[in-house]
Write a protein that holds these residues in place. Structure first.
Motif, PDB file in Angstrom:
ATOM      1  N   LEU A 137      -5.322  19.994   4.584  1.00  0.00           N
ATOM      2  CA  LEU A 137      -4.572  18.931   3.925  1.00  0.00           C
ATOM      3  C   LEU A 137      -4.306  17.836   4.948  1.00  0.00           C
ATOM      4  O   LEU A 137      -3.712  18.100   5.998  1.00  0.00           O
ATOM      5  CB  LEU A 137      -3.243  19.454   3.388  1.00  0.00           C
ATOM      6  CG  LEU A 137      -2.347  18.358   2.782  1.00  0.00           C
ATOM      7  CD1 LEU A 137      -2.862  17.904   1.426  1.00  0.00           C
ATOM      8  CD2 LEU A 137      -0.898  18.825   2.687  1.00  0.00           C
TER       9      LEU A 137
ATOM     10  N   ILE B  35      -2.327  14.310   5.543  1.00  0.00           N
ATOM     11  CA  ILE B  35      -1.401  13.308   5.024  1.00  0.00           C
ATOM     12  C   ILE B  35      -1.583  12.074   5.887  1.00  0.00           C
ATOM     13  O   ILE B  35      -1.259  12.068   7.071  1.00  0.00           O
ATOM     14  CB  ILE B  35       0.049  13.813   5.041  1.00  0.00           C
ATOM     15  CG1 ILE B  35       0.145  15.055   4.152  1.00  0.00           C
ATOM     16  CG2 ILE B  35       0.994  12.728   4.543  1.00  0.00           C
ATOM     17  CD1 ILE B  35       1.511  15.707   4.142  1.00  0.00           C
TER      18      ILE B  35
ATOM     19  N   VAL C  21      -6.573  11.735  -4.413  1.00  0.00           N
ATOM     20  CA  VAL C  21      -5.526  11.353  -3.466  1.00  0.00           C
ATOM     21  C   VAL C  21      -4.179  11.410  -4.172  1.00  0.00           C
ATOM     22  O   VAL C  21      -4.031  10.879  -5.262  1.00  0.00           O
ATOM     23  CB  VAL C  21      -5.765   9.923  -2.940  1.00  0.00           C
ATOM     24  CG1 VAL C  21      -4.639   9.511  -1.986  1.00  0.00           C
ATOM     25  CG2 VAL C  21      -7.113   9.822  -2.261  1.00  0.00           C
ATOM     26  N   ARG C  22      -3.234  12.075  -3.539  1.00  0.00           N
ATOM     27  CA  ARG C  22      -1.868  12.044  -4.035  1.00  0.00           C
ATOM     28  C   ARG C  22      -1.116  11.029  -3.204  1.00  0.00           C
ATOM     29  O   ARG C  22      -1.265  10.996  -1.992  1.00  0.00           O
ATOM     30  CB  ARG C  22      -1.210  13.419  -3.844  1.00  0.00           C
ATOM     31  CG  ARG C  22      -0.859  14.057  -5.151  1.00  0.00           C
ATOM     32  CD  ARG C  22      -0.061  15.328  -5.033  1.00  0.00           C
ATOM     33  NE  ARG C  22      -0.077  15.997  -3.773  1.00  0.00           N
ATOM     34  CZ  ARG C  22       0.998  16.613  -3.253  1.00  0.00           C
ATOM     35  NH1 ARG C  22       2.162  16.559  -3.895  1.00  0.00           N
ATOM     36  NH2 ARG C  22       0.922  17.250  -2.111  1.00  0.00           N
ATOM     37  N   ARG C  23      -0.294  10.179  -3.814  1.00  0.00           N
ATOM     38  CA  ARG C  23       0.330   9.087  -3.084  1.00  0.00           C
ATOM     39  C   ARG C  23       1.844   9.128  -3.200  1.00  0.00           C
ATOM     40  O   ARG C  23       2.398   9.602  -4.185  1.00  0.00           O
ATOM     41  CB  ARG C  23      -0.151   7.737  -3.648  1.00  0.00           C
ATOM     42  CG  ARG C  23      -1.620   7.504  -3.448  1.00  0.00           C
ATOM     43  CD  ARG C  23      -2.044   6.181  -4.069  1.00  0.00           C
ATOM     44  NE  ARG C  23      -3.351   5.779  -3.561  1.00  0.00           N
ATOM     45  CZ  ARG C  23      -3.571   5.359  -2.326  1.00  0.00           C
ATOM     46  NH1 ARG C  23      -2.578   5.245  -1.480  1.00  0.00           N
ATOM     47  NH2 ARG C  23      -4.795   5.022  -1.942  1.00  0.00           N
ATOM     48  N   TYR C  24       2.494   8.595  -2.175  1.00  0.00           N
ATOM     49  CA  TYR C  24       3.944   8.469  -2.205  1.00  0.00           C
ATOM     50  C   TYR C  24       4.336   7.293  -1.331  1.00  0.00           C
ATOM     51  O   TYR C  24       3.896   7.189  -0.183  1.00  0.00           O
ATOM     52  CB  TYR C  24       4.606   9.755  -1.690  1.00  0.00           C
ATOM     53  CG  TYR C  24       6.099   9.643  -1.534  1.00  0.00           C
ATOM     54  CD1 TYR C  24       6.906   9.400  -2.654  1.00  0.00           C
ATOM     55  CD2 TYR C  24       6.711   9.773  -0.289  1.00  0.00           C
ATOM     56  CE1 TYR C  24       8.287   9.293  -2.515  1.00  0.00           C
ATOM     57  CE2 TYR C  24       8.083   9.676  -0.148  1.00  0.00           C
ATOM     58  CZ  TYR C  24       8.870   9.425  -1.262  1.00  0.00           C
ATOM     59  OH  TYR C  24      10.226   9.315  -1.132  1.00  0.00           O
TER      60      TYR C  24
ATOM     61  N   TYR D 120       2.265   7.099   1.974  1.00  0.00           N
ATOM     62  CA  TYR D 120       1.592   8.337   2.349  1.00  0.00           C
ATOM     63  C   TYR D 120       0.502   8.662   1.336  1.00  0.00           C
ATOM     64  O   TYR D 120       0.687   8.477   0.130  1.00  0.00           O
ATOM     65  CB  TYR D 120       2.593   9.483   2.425  1.00  0.00           C
ATOM     66  CG  TYR D 120       3.611   9.278   3.526  1.00  0.00           C
ATOM     67  CD1 TYR D 120       3.304   9.612   4.842  1.00  0.00           C
ATOM     68  CD2 TYR D 120       4.855   8.713   3.260  1.00  0.00           C
ATOM     69  CE1 TYR D 120       4.217   9.401   5.861  1.00  0.00           C
ATOM     70  CE2 TYR D 120       5.778   8.499   4.279  1.00  0.00           C
ATOM     71  CZ  TYR D 120       5.448   8.845   5.575  1.00  0.00           C
ATOM     72  OH  TYR D 120       6.348   8.626   6.577  1.00  0.00           O
TER      73      TYR D 120
ATOM     74  N   ALA E  74      -2.073  11.852   0.457  1.00  0.00           N
ATOM     75  CA  ALA E  74      -2.414  13.242   0.772  1.00  0.00           C
ATOM     76  C   ALA E  74      -3.752  13.586   0.155  1.00  0.00           C
ATOM     77  O   ALA E  74      -4.005  13.310  -1.027  1.00  0.00           O
ATOM     78  CB  ALA E  74      -1.327  14.164   0.223  1.00  0.00           C
TER      79      ALA E  74
ATOM     80  N   LEU F  93      -6.667  16.818   0.052  1.00  0.00           N
ATOM     81  CA  LEU F  93      -7.054  18.184   0.398  1.00  0.00           C
ATOM     82  C   LEU F  93      -8.562  18.203   0.575  1.00  0.00           C
ATOM     83  O   LEU F  93      -9.316  17.949  -0.368  1.00  0.00           O
ATOM     84  CB  LEU F  93      -6.612  19.144  -0.711  1.00  0.00           C
ATOM     85  CG  LEU F  93      -6.729  20.631  -0.396  1.00  0.00           C
ATOM     86  CD1 LEU F  93      -5.856  21.026   0.789  1.00  0.00           C
ATOM     87  CD2 LEU F  93      -6.345  21.449  -1.632  1.00  0.00           C
TER      88      LEU F  93
ATOM     89  N   GLU G 290       7.610  11.021  12.292  1.00  0.00           N
ATOM     90  CA  GLU G 290       7.658  10.689  10.871  1.00  0.00           C
ATOM     91  C   GLU G 290       6.471   9.865  10.385  1.00  0.00           C
ATOM     92  O   GLU G 290       6.228   9.809   9.188  1.00  0.00           O
ATOM     93  CB  GLU G 290       8.953   9.928  10.557  1.00  0.00           C
ATOM     94  CG  GLU G 290      10.153  10.843  10.606  1.00  0.00           C
ATOM     95  CD  GLU G 290      11.372  10.178   9.993  1.00  0.00           C
ATOM     96  OE1 GLU G 290      12.425  10.817  10.007  1.00  0.00           O
ATOM     97  OE2 GLU G 290      11.272   9.026   9.505  1.00  0.00           O
TER      98      GLU G 290
ATOM     99  N   THR H 109      -1.495  13.403   9.597  1.00  0.00           N
ATOM    100  CA  THR H 109      -0.856  14.699   9.831  1.00  0.00           C
ATOM    101  C   THR H 109      -1.706  15.748   9.130  1.00  0.00           C
ATOM    102  O   THR H 109      -1.676  15.842   7.907  1.00  0.00           O
ATOM    103  CB  THR H 109       0.580  14.701   9.254  1.00  0.00           C
ATOM    104  OG1 THR H 109       1.314  13.615   9.814  1.00  0.00           O
ATOM    105  CG2 THR H 109       1.293  16.007   9.584  1.00  0.00           C
TER     106      THR H 109
ATOM    107  N   PHE I 295      -2.919  19.575   8.115  1.00  0.00           N
ATOM    108  CA  PHE I 295      -2.535  20.989   8.030  1.00  0.00           C
ATOM    109  C   PHE I 295      -3.812  21.769   7.760  1.00  0.00           C
ATOM    110  O   PHE I 295      -4.287  21.807   6.618  1.00  0.00           O
ATOM    111  CB  PHE I 295      -1.533  21.223   6.898  1.00  0.00           C
ATOM    112  CG  PHE I 295      -0.216  20.512   7.086  1.00  0.00           C
ATOM    113  CD1 PHE I 295       0.852  21.152   7.699  1.00  0.00           C
ATOM    114  CD2 PHE I 295      -0.053  19.203   6.650  1.00  0.00           C
ATOM    115  CE1 PHE I 295       2.066  20.492   7.861  1.00  0.00           C
ATOM    116  CE2 PHE I 295       1.155  18.542   6.819  1.00  0.00           C
ATOM    117  CZ  PHE I 295       2.222  19.179   7.429  1.00  0.00           C
TER     118      PHE I 295
END
Lengths: 286, 286, 286, 286
Positions: B18, B20, B46-49, B58, B60, B62, B238, B243, B245
């Motif tokens: 994953l 980010i 893509v997941r966004r925030y 951000y 994300a 996978l 932060e 980032t 994983f």
């Protein structure tokens, strides 16, 4: 359960001091029918700020030289959610809401990056979910001595691990560090703690499991269903009950919490899964 | 001024990872007419925030095992605010908005509590305001060598001070630590930096003076009015640009920024006071 | 048992460099019939110093810019003393010879003061004597991963404990730290190690039990009765095989040790108590 | 000059405790006509050890539970050597006697390896010799506040640098660290210090220049020609005035030193180069 609680703080202020207090009951849906009063002596103006979503309440008071005291009284019904520990699993990091991410990162007193090898070696193979965090708490309880004076306000989680001693703040930091190192979001919680002897401000932690924050207390000293939250943050730095800017000396401090119906403390401490937080908003949606 | 910028990142992913990412231009009012595209190879969901108020974005992803790359292209007009350094003073802590408080506290890489005596000894008597933060930057520039490889991803501000060497991340952490130790809120900023040679993701910092965040770059390597922000946070933890994983190896990385009109870099670097942030909302009102 | 051993070291010297080597076989009574040769290329004058009592041999060479290499060849019979582990107890601190005291104190890489609570918690109740030190070695072997690159030349025992990984140097430092914290004198030993794969300079430690120094190897990688000592000291700082003052780059390094009769390595590794040191002189007499 | 000096130490011993004292006047050629007495109450057997060459004198006493006190009285003529600061240069590392080498290495509280960049940046260009060490002392005196309680028995030189405060022990450790980092052998000296107010055990340091150990006191609180040595070592760990193994509480402590002729303290403090040590034996001869 309804609780009555409060605190009395006294200071001798030597030079004008700004106090930022964080000791009022947090604004949470599960804190029901809150009644409260805050009185200062001398009576001084208070600037207030409540953190959106989290509910932490900060009160800033600029205090001139002289004696100063604060009294806080509150009554609140705590509507805890109980879960079945066996049914609470971990979420894959890929499934976590993205606004939870900060609680996976290391912070000042939570050196989860430095403690990653230790966490993986001790808990990497443990059953995932509530059970794993519970084992972390048991391990801390068995390996770290609860000892006043063993730490100070700069102590980090890795230092606590080496010193094998600390207070509630240190127990919480170490639990949070192990969780974050394993990919479990975790955060610091300050509270009034029913059952804690002697009574004091208490620190526990929350781990994010199956879409909700669950409470854990590695000191095993308070009732998990009797924790009335004050604040939540990355670690102790963010939610000290009093952050003073100036020159002063504390001269008195009393904290209390009791059942509002006056009944004595109920029997043994629960090992249930307890939460006072709503599920996170669906921030991570694609 | 309008800029064209972007980056290319490539990875060899060994086990499902994953990522980010935090590398897109921040959502700010002073980032005008932003056009952009993000493409992934292979193409993956893509997941966004986007962080409310701050504008950090951000993304994300996978990623399964295999080769993976990302390309980001953007064009944006940077509408900076210029101030008169001489007219920008410090605010008393008692006057700060309470939602700024977290930027006064120590964080993982900003050990402002440990550095307080050092900061007070070196800068306690300096003229307050923009001038004091500028002196901090000059001091860091004069005392810390810019040296690749001198630090790693766990290096803290006090370690940088002892090692007398670091990279932009370390210069920013040290500047932030000195500011916070002196009661000046400060935070970490990641950006595309016009004028930086060789081009790379850059790190600078902001100090909160007279009700607004002002930019500072203790490395003196980029143009303060040519910093296109990516993210802002307590410290580097932060807002890492990536980032991950999982198990992977970076295999390529290119960053670029140029004037959109193709004109060559303008003359000497400004020493103006520059801000791209609006004043904080009036959170501290009584 | 007779061993043949040696090393080849090569350097590219950029600016005149003083090397202080500590790689020759130590002057010990139990190192019998030592024959040896040291050759340098280019041939340069050597200044020598042998530490009284300990037998460490330092050779200082001032090397001009250019290629430089050193070859050492030796043959020696190792007359080890074997003890019965079950019969080797600890001495009360009050009974220790006073010239042993330095080996109870913390040193640069042996933070036995910081590790005292950890040592007491893990080994405070273990049976005293050889058995306790053996448990320390087993614990280190089980809890610390042998991993090249996990540490550097500034790594301390407490850092190794947190990182759960290290090399022979770190295993020895941690073992020494635990011993000193428990009141058992302990010191660092560098050696040629028969049975070590791949062959390299090795580090083990000695604990002072019942009036004599006994060998321990928490890595469990070499034969305790096949350790040909180079030097002994408080920790790795004192007995690096090469301490250079100047600018140079290592370009080659080979270490070897074999039975002088050419026989293959004998079966399983001994768990006997092994010593190559005479009892301490009676420094502690009243 | 002849001095009369002494100390009184008292303890409440809770459980049998071994004390190792190091508080008697060192055995040095330049300590002339020493007369002394050591009395214990209750009277208990003493085990003694004097370190060859250094002259440190250790006295071990096993004390049963109960009150315990020690009184030491001595008179000694201090035959100091005075040098001309301007004529005292540094030796190249290649010319140092090899038995001096340990005083170039980092030790528990003297993190000269970590402080090397700092030392080089501040003092790398200073004139070599007595002048450079004198500048180090001036720098420490100007940058570090003398402050009781600022440090504890685990404080290292790099921590003192960050805290900008310490006591004589910390001033000495920092001075030693800077010297070693620059290639100047340096070591820790404990002493009775004529002129120190209030009187206490004092700590200074020696640097090895032009073949001899010279005294330096970065606190500038005592007379360099009035330091009656107790012990010398790598750092404070080796020469604590009292190293207790057991459970006890100090209940009293008085230290005194005066001119034996009763004359009042002579005028201003000397800035001469002062030594009480003979040149090192010619250990480094080829």
């Amino acid at each position: 359960m309804r609780y009555t609680l409060g605190c009395h703080l006294a200071y001798e202020v030597k030079q004008e001091t700004l106090f930022i207090f964080n000791l009022e009951v947090a604004k949470l849906k599960r804190h029901v029918d809150l009644t409260e009063s805050l009185s200062l002596s001398p009576d001084l103006p208070v600037r207030r700020y409540t953190v959106p979503d989290l509910g932490n309440r900060y009160a800033a008071v600029l205090v001139p030289a002289g004696a100063f005291s604060l009294d806080y009284e509150a009554e609140v019904t705590l509507d805890v959610l109980r879960g079945d520990p066996g049914g609470i699993g971990e979420m894959a990091v890929a499934d976590l809401p993205l606004d939870i991410l900060p609680y996976l990162l290391p912070s000042r007193f939570v050196s989860s990056d430095r403690l990653a090898p230790y966490a993986l070696a001790e808990f990497g193979e443990a059953p995932k979910g509530f059970e794993r965090v519970n084992r972390i708490c048991n391990w801390i309880h068995d390996h770290i001595a609860y000892q006043r004076g063993a730490s100070d306000e700069e102590t980090t989680a890795d230092e606590t691990l080496l010193k094998r001693a600390g207070v509630c703040r240190d127990f919480a930091h170490l639990g949070i560090a192990f969780c974050r190192a394993l990919g479990i979001p975790a955060r610091f919680v300050s509270c009034y703690a029913y059952g804690l002897v002697p009574c004091d401000f208490h620190a526990v932690f929350e781990a994010y499991l199956d879409g909700r924050w669950w409470l854990f207390d590695a000191t095993r000293q308070a009732n998990l269903d009797g924790l009335v939250r004050i604040g939540v943050g990355r670690d102790a730095a963010e939610i000290a009950f009093s952050t003073p800017f100036g020159e002063m000396t504390p001269t008195g401090m009393e904290i209390r919490i009791a059942r509002a119906d006056g009944a004595p403390e109920a029997g043994p401490r629960t090992t249930d899964a307890i939460s006072t937080e709503e599920p996170a908003p669906n921030a991570g949606a694609a």
